[in-house]
Enzyme design. Structure first.
Site, mmCIF file in Angstrom:
data_model
loop_
_atom_site.group_PDB
_atom_site.id
_atom_site.type_symbol
_atom_site.label_atom_id
_atom_site.label_comp_id
_atom_site.label_asym_id
_atom_site.label_seq_id
_atom_site.Cartn_x
_atom_site.Cartn_y
_atom_site.Cartn_z
ATOM 1 N N HIS A 21 -8.797 17.906 -20.765
ATOM 2 C CA HIS A 21 -7.650 18.533 -21.402
ATOM 3 C C HIS A 21 -8.153 19.080 -22.738
ATOM 4 C CE1 HIS A 21 -5.444 16.131 -18.534
ATOM 5 N NE2 HIS A 21 -4.273 16.508 -18.999
ATOM 6 N N GLU A 71 -4.705 22.050 -25.733
ATOM 7 C CA GLU A 71 -3.327 22.216 -25.250
ATOM 8 C C GLU A 71 -2.424 22.238 -26.478
ATOM 9 O OE1 GLU A 71 -0.227 20.319 -21.968
ATOM 10 O OE2 GLU A 71 -2.014 19.201 -22.541
ATOM 11 N N ASP A 120 0.125 20.314 -12.498
ATOM 12 C CA ASP A 120 0.121 19.432 -13.666
ATOM 13 C C ASP A 120 1.128 18.292 -13.549
ATOM 14 O OD1 ASP A 120 -0.567 18.350 -16.093
ATOM 15 O OD2 ASP A 120 0.140 20.022 -17.310
#
Length: 428
Positions: free
Chosen positions: A210, A213, A309
């Site tokens: 990740h 974000e 997701d």
């Protein structure tokens, strides 16, 4: 005798109509007309035959928990993380496994036969890790489940995370994850990227992080990720997921960064449904879309895939794990409405995603696994437009899910007439 023949199907590349022969779980032949017999035959009737859909970014451990302990009132990423931190201690091995298996049935019904799921490793019991490892083994005949060791509370921010992440890898989790933008400082974020990439290199594992974000254009950890990939020789095995800060960067810096990513052969996973939902929450107007630069990354030669997701969890209150819904959102948010662009986005949930997950023998060519989805649509663009029924879902040459054709009817002048939402020349 063959095990299965699919008659008269259309392939995503426009080849049509073709027959597809299956023997011993693999595609034996593809041709306009196969003079052969099989134990089972499916008449595709000019419908699209696609390789199975792949979700390259998901969170099974949190799915189907919407409203627990309460609804995300702000709709932000950070409140979602806080809610998950409250909920996680209440979860049990049995409850996580039960939800995960239910979700896998949803995925299969939608024609999704491979999922890469990030699993939180910040719980000292590693209950989610152990539950999903059992689910992975149980569901293997039907769906490929790939697990990422994900330190949701931060690899350095959570004191126990380094040890727990290594324990998860020792148990059999096969991808190293991270979340550098959630570390306390930019320096710690960069350090987490370095340490996690070194760990992956030592163990010979891929990385899926990740990354950035955020709406903050100064969140640039994908730069660190690309540099560590170059330094450690991890080319092609590292994925940056989300990368939403690229949406907010100035064009000059973004162009430099995308070139650096291409040099490192990074993979990219965008999550259109969730990115458009969570990002831009602090904006008034104009409000940012918050989706990474898909078009520019594809143009630079990067492998770009799309993920769902979340489904019904602290971050997202909707969803049924329909990867065509993901593509549909990407077409709109990325403004990729050209014919070639829409085909490229269809690839982002099929062949590109297979590259990200390093799946072997995937595709519609002789010798590949006989894994396919037959849709109530003629081609990829019609499939994106209609998000149609998955008429047959086939795994290793065996039908494992099916849906009856959906055919609405209207009564005009007292006469019931079927409605076909295809183009005028399409058959019902």
């Amino acid at each position: 005798m063959l095990d299965l023949i699919i008659r008269g199907g259309n392939l995503p590349d426009g080849s049509s109509p073709v027959d597809i022969a299956v023997a011993e779980g693999r595609i034996a032949a593809i041709a306009p007309r196969l003079e052969a017999e099989a134990r089972e035959q499916i008449d595709a009737r000019g419908r699209l035959v696609s390789p199975p859909f792949i979700d390259s970014h998901f969170h099974i451990d949190s799915t189907l928990t919407f409203g627990r302990p309460r609804v995300n009132a702000s709709g932000t990423l950070l409140e979602g993380i806080a809610l998950w931190g409250e909920l996680r201690p209440q979860l049990t091995f049995e409850e996580i496994k039960r939800r995960a298996l239910r979700f896998c049935r949803w995925a299969i019904a939608r024609g999704n036969l491979a999922v890469r799921s990030h699993v939180d490793v910040c719980d000292p019991s590693l209950a989610a890790v152990q539950a999903l490892l059992e689910v992975r083994a149980q569901i293997k005949p039907y769906l490929d489940l790939q697990l990422v060791a994900f330190p949701q509370q931060g690899y350095l921010r959570c004191r126990e995370a380094p040890g727990l992440l290594e324990r998860a890898l020792d148990l059999g989790v096969e991808v190293v994850g991270g979340i550098p933008h959630f570390e306390r400082t930019a320096a710690e974020g960069a350090l987490s990227v370095r340490k996690l990439c070194e760990l992956a290199a030592e163990r010979g594992l891929p990385v899926d992080m990740h990354c950035d974000e955020s709406d903050d254009p100064h969140s640039r950890f994908v730069e660190n990720l690309a540099c560590e990939t170059e330094r450690l020789g991890l080319h092609g095995r590292v994925t940056g997921s989300h990368l939403t800060s690229l949406h907010s960067m100035d064009n000059y810096y973004a162009s430099k960064l995308i070139d650096l990513m291409a040099e490192a052969r990074l993979n990219v996973v965008a999550n259109p449904l969730i990115n458009i939902t969570l990002q831009g929450r602090h904006d008034t107007y104009p409000k940012r879309r918050g989706l990474t630069r898909i078009r520019e990354q594809m143009a630079a030669g990067l492998t770009v895939a799309l993920g769902h997701d979340c489904v019904l969890d602290p971050w997202y209150p909707l969803g049924s794990h329909d990867m065509l819904e993901v593509v549909h959102m990407a077409v709109h948010v990325a403004q990729m409405t050209g014919t070639a662009q829409m085909h490229a986005l269809f690839d982002a949930v099929t062949v590109n995603a297979a590259r990200v997950l390093e799946l072997a023998d995937y595709g519609l060519v002789p010798g590949c696994h006989a894994d396919m989805v037959i849709l109530q649509a003629r081609d990829p663009i019609e499939a994106i437009r209609l998000r149609p029924a998955r008429l047959w879902v086939i795994r290793r040459g065996r039908v494992i899910a099916r849906t009856e054709p959906v055919l609405p009817q209207v009564a005009l002048d007292g006469l019931w007439q079927p409605v076909d939402f295809g183009l005028p020349e399409a058959s019902a």
